[in-house]
Design a protein around this motif. Structure first.
Motif, PDB file in Angstrom:
ATOM      1  N   ASN A  16       0.608  -1.360   0.110  1.00 33.12           N
ATOM      2  CA  ASN A  16       0.165  -0.085  -0.106  1.00 33.12           C
ATOM      3  C   ASN A  16       0.895   1.167  -0.208  1.00 33.12           C
ATOM      4  N   ILE A  17       1.970   1.412   0.342  1.00 37.36           N
ATOM      5  CA  ILE A  17       2.057   2.198   0.311  1.00 37.36           C
ATOM      6  C   ILE A  17       4.330   1.991   0.076  1.00 37.36           C
ATOM      7  N   VAL A  18       4.672   2.589  -0.954  1.00 44.54           N
ATOM      8  CA  VAL A  18       6.169   2.423  -0.872  1.00 44.54           C
ATOM      9  C   VAL A  18       6.968   3.805  -0.677  1.00 44.54           C
ATOM     10  N   PHE A  19       8.362   3.505  -0.067  1.00 43.53           N
ATOM     11  CA  PHE A  19       8.280   5.034   1.015  1.00 43.53           C
ATOM     12  C   PHE A  19      10.200   4.557   1.064  1.00 43.53           C
ATOM     13  N   ALA A  20      10.529   5.455   1.309  1.00 42.83           N
ATOM     14  CA  ALA A  20      11.752   6.303   2.280  1.00 42.83           C
ATOM     15  C   ALA A  20      13.235   4.759   1.610  1.00 42.83           C
ATOM     16  N   ALA A  21      13.383   5.318   0.226  1.00 39.49           N
ATOM     17  CA  ALA A  21      14.551   4.959  -0.118  1.00 39.49           C
ATOM     18  C   ALA A  21      15.703   6.166  -0.008  1.00 39.49           C
ATOM     19  N   ASN A  22      16.476   4.485   0.693  1.00 43.26           N
ATOM     20  CA  ASN A  22      17.899   4.926   1.199  1.00 43.26           C
ATOM     21  C   ASN A  22      18.821   5.208  -0.083  1.00 43.26           C
ATOM     22  N   GLY A  23      18.270   5.146  -1.328  1.00 41.84           N
ATOM     23  CA  GLY A  23      19.499   4.976  -2.024  1.00 41.84           C
ATOM     24  C   GLY A  23      19.069   5.273  -3.404  1.00 41.84           C
ATOM     25  N   PRO A  24      18.969   4.802  -4.314  1.00 41.61           N
ATOM     26  CA  PRO A  24      18.791   5.017  -6.192  1.00 41.61           C
ATOM     27  C   PRO A  24      16.861   4.802  -5.951  1.00 41.61           C
ATOM     28  N   LYS A  25      16.647   5.583  -6.451  1.00 34.71           N
ATOM     29  CA  LYS A  25      14.199   5.016  -6.534  1.00 34.71           C
ATOM     30  C   LYS A  25      14.114   4.145  -6.831  1.00 34.71           C
ATOM     31  N   PRO A  26      13.190   3.756  -5.896  1.00 34.02           N
ATOM     32  CA  PRO A  26      12.205   2.298  -6.872  1.00 34.02           C
ATOM     33  C   PRO A  26      11.749   2.550  -7.687  1.00 34.02           C
ATOM     34  N   HIS A  27      11.327   1.962  -9.256  1.00 33.40           N
ATOM     35  CA  HIS A  27      11.594   1.387 -10.542  1.00 33.40           C
ATOM     36  C   HIS A  27       9.808   0.811 -10.243  1.00 33.40           C
ATOM     37  N   ILE A  28       8.535   1.114 -10.618  1.00 30.40           N
ATOM     38  CA  ILE A  28       7.400   0.310  -9.970  1.00 30.40           C
ATOM     39  C   ILE A  28       6.757   0.637 -11.036  1.00 30.40           C
ATOM     40  N   VAL A  29       6.198  -1.099 -11.436  1.00 36.32           N
ATOM     41  CA  VAL A  29       5.220  -0.546 -12.536  1.00 36.32           C
ATOM     42  C   VAL A  29       3.967  -1.434 -12.275  1.00 36.32           C
ATOM     43  N   LEU A  30       3.097  -1.239 -12.936  1.00 40.80           N
ATOM     44  CA  LEU A  30       1.864  -2.550 -13.136  1.00 40.80           C
ATOM     45  C   LEU A  30       1.642  -3.166 -13.659  1.00 40.80           C
ATOM     46  N   THR A  31       1.656  -4.216 -13.136  1.00 41.36           N
ATOM     47  CA  THR A  31       1.643  -5.305 -14.207  1.00 41.36           C
ATOM     48  C   THR A  31       0.298  -6.260 -14.004  1.00 41.36           C
ATOM     49  N   ASP A  32      -0.447  -5.448 -13.463  1.00 41.40           N
ATOM     50  CA  ASP A  32      -1.743  -5.937 -13.315  1.00 41.40           C
ATOM     51  C   ASP A  32      -2.853  -5.213 -13.132  1.00 41.40           C
TER      52      ASP A  32
END
Length: 339
Positions: A129-145
């Motif tokens: 429900n929440i993707v947060f607080a990256a302490n490195g390179p930003k996450p790459h998020i994709v909607l797969t379904d």
């Protein structure tokens, strides 16, 4: 709190006496329920049972359900069965959409819990429900379904945190976030305050030395000591927030990242943004297109039900920064208490 006090989220005031003497006493969630057609049908019927038998047909029609059939028993015989018959041919998606609308007018704990279980999921089914607080390179998020709201973090997942519990109407408190963090590590016998301190340090690391964002984060963190752990958690660097109550208008986060997010009671979603020169210029040259993009993103957030508050980087650099922030947070939390 200054940058020198980054080791302690409670600031120089220390732990509030009530918090120090009290163990975690959160209100228990409703019994866990699977999100399926049977449970949704049951809980929608239970919620609509609150309507009188005289009103039930009108209420159901108002939610887009069929009116009373010619040879059908009226609601007086059984209100629950009357509703269930109208739901028997509905798909899971249709039932969830109806549950969202019914719960806004005939809210029950069990139906709220089922709605909360409708958040985004990873490919193996866990809530995301929440993707947060990256302490490195930003996450790459994709909607797969898109149909089943399934997301996948395809790159840099190891640097970010993923909140994998249902989001309830009451919001997300610092105490709840601490309990989630405890579940992710080996903390047997460790007190709540120490677990919270470790979480605070991990969240602060995601700011990656941005001094003005650290002032915002540290100032709010000091309130956990003076006001207790039940106040909403200040969540930094949010890359994805899914709110089932905005599902019909595009529930996933409509921008690349939020600086800070507060999930408050009554489904209030408050976004805090810290604006540096990069928001409106490039190489010290004004860029109206950058500013236009920023305000367009704000409009999208507001249309999706978020409140947006912006701070200029300049106002967070002087001695007046902390008093100004404390006054703002005091008014914000007071508005929640009054709601």
């Amino acid at each position: 709190m200054t940058n020198d006090s980054a080791g302690d989220p409670l600031g120089s005031e220390g732990l509030h006496p009530v918090t120090a003497a009290t163990t975690s006493t959160t209100t228990p969630h409703p019994s866990p329920l699977r999100l399926n057609r049977r449970n949704l049908t049951h809980e929608i019927a239970e919620a609509l049972y609150a309507a009188s038998a005289n009103e039930l047909e009108h209420v159901c029609v108002g939610f887009g359900l069929d009116p009373l059939g010619e040879n059908e028993p009226p609601p007086f015989s059984s209100k629950r069965n009357y509703v269930r018959r109208r739901l028997s041919q509905k798909s899971l998606t249709e039932l969830l959409d109806l549950a969202l609308r019914v719960n806004e007018e005939y809210q029950t704990p069990a139906l709220s819990h089922l709605v909360a279980l409708s958040g985004t999921h990873g490919v193996n089914g866990e809530l995301r429900n929440i993707v947060f607080a990256a302490n490195g390179p930003k996450p790459h998020i994709v909607l797969t379904d898109a149909l089943n709201i399934t997301i996948e973090i395809t790159r840099n997942a190891q640097y970010c945190l993923v909140y994998d519990r249902p989001l309830e109407d009451a919001g997300l408190s610092w105490r709840q976030l601490i309990e989630w963090w405890r579940s992710k590590g080996t903390w047997e016998g460790v007190g709540e305050r120490d677990v919270g301190l470790d979480l605070y340090r991990r969240l602060r690391a995601s700011l990656q030395g941005n001094s003005v964002e650290e002032i915002v984060f540290d100032t709010y963190a000091g309130l956990y000591g003076t006001r207790g752990f039940e106040i909403p958690a200040l969540i930094p660097q949010v890359y994805l927030h899914y709110d089932p109550y905005t599902r019909r208008t595009g529930a996933t986060l409509p921008r690349q990242r939020m600086d800070f997010l507060l999930l408050m009671s009554g489904r209030r979603r408050v976004v805090l943004e810290v604006d540096g020169v990069q928001h409106y210029s490039e190489n010290n040259v004004p860029r109206p297109d950058l500013y236009a993009k920023m305000v367009a993103e704000d409009r999208k957030l507001r249309l999706n039900g978020y409140e947006v508050y912006r701070f200029g980087g300049k106002e967070l650099m002087g001695q007046e920064a902390k008093p100004m922030l404390l006054d703002f947070f005091s008014q914000l939390l007071a508005s929640e208490a009054a709601a």
